[in-house]
Scaffold this active site. Sequence first.
Site, PDB file in Angstrom:
ATOM      1  N   SER A 149       0.842  -1.193   0.000  1.00  0.00           N
ATOM      2  CA  SER A 149       0.000   0.000   0.000  1.00  0.00           C
ATOM      3  C   SER A 149       0.884   1.253   0.000  1.00  0.00           C
ATOM      4  O   SER A 149       1.759   1.381  -0.854  1.00  0.00           O
ATOM      5  CB  SER A 149      -0.958  -0.039   1.196  1.00  0.00           C
ATOM      6  N   ASP A 316      -8.868  -4.361  -6.628  1.00  0.00           N
ATOM      7  CA  ASP A 316      -8.380  -3.180  -5.904  1.00  0.00           C
ATOM      8  C   ASP A 316      -8.736  -1.923  -6.696  1.00  0.00           C
ATOM      9  O   ASP A 316      -8.287  -1.745  -7.825  1.00  0.00           O
ATOM     10  CB  ASP A 316      -6.861  -3.293  -5.726  1.00  0.00           C
ATOM     11  N   HIS A 349      -8.318  -3.845  -2.089  1.00  0.00           N
ATOM     12  CA  HIS A 349      -7.000  -3.367  -1.679  1.00  0.00           C
ATOM     13  C   HIS A 349      -6.497  -4.088  -0.435  1.00  0.00           C
ATOM     14  O   HIS A 349      -5.299  -4.360  -0.307  1.00  0.00           O
ATOM     15  CB  HIS A 349      -7.053  -1.863  -1.428  1.00  0.00           C
TER      16      HIS A 349
END
Length: 370
Positions: A149, A316, A349
């Site tokens: 991330s 995502d 995500h």
Amino acid sequence: MTEFIPPGTRFHALPSPFPFKRGGALHGARVAYETWGTLAADASNAILIVTGLSPDAHAAANDANPAAGWWEGMVGPGKAIDTDRWFVVCVNSLGSCRGSTGPASLNPATGQPYRLDFPELSIEDGARAAIEVVRAQGIEQLACVVGNSMGGMTALAVLMLHPGIARSHVNISGSAQALPFSIAIRSLQREAIRLDPRWNGGHYDDDAYPESGMRMARKLGVITYRSALEWDGRFGRVRLDSDQTDDDPFGLEFQVESYLEGHARRFVRFFDPNCYLYLSRSMDWFDLAEYADGDVLAGLAKIRVEKALAIGANTDILFPVQQQQQVADGLRAGGADARFIGLESPQGHDAFLVDFERFCPAVRGFLDAL
């Protein structure tokens, strides 16, 4: 204002002053970190993990803190990031409220929290702070830098700012720049916090706390962290039982609403709002194209690693898989043996935090081949 520091956290003092990319400097700052495994005599088996916005440095259980960590399924003896083989360092981001110096920390010049007097934070500042921790362990070159991330951005900044610092790189659900959609969502999250009257220009306390703004920011975040596919299967249109609702005519009615509310309430008092604002904005500002006259692929091609893996989930929407493909393509253009893997995971995500069945084999296969 409160910092949230897990037991067993270790600290490294940064050089003082510690200058920031966009101006300003910190004095007497520190970085929080934890380690697992044993460093080889030649320091050749070190892996650095840099994290997303909210995690602390406690990625997995260790002797100093046996509680399960936020990446317990990935890090540990015999796991994908195998601490029987690797010496692993996980660093909490500069600007956080989980041990590293951030807006909630005390400013030594005033004895009060920095609040908005904290310097403008960039991803590059966090990258430089992380490398200070690595150097303090006696490590001149990492076997691998792993980022997920926001940490995927930080890892790329580490590699850009410190040529030769790592032989390989794993980028998990990360990117080389923020996309307009992600910037838009994060701008709304920050606006929700700032429009809460209790934010008070950053001057809140535990008694007058911007809880409503943080709740809305977290709900917006959770919507982008998961996927419509997952929620269709998990919640559908199922309504709450009558004993789970109240008399508010516009109150919670569906299970998915209750899920968002629960996530928000668990988060709001365990992450500092000003730290959230600073870290969120740092992601929007990050762009490797700055290092190559506006060309992000050319920026990635300036990074020198031997091998790389870029991996993400096809559902995502915050860091879409096209961005991991871009990372692999750019690093390959720079001479790396770079591979992209797009996983068919329904969990969006956040899949890298929960879908270990899919993510672990890819990471293990890459690291085992080093």
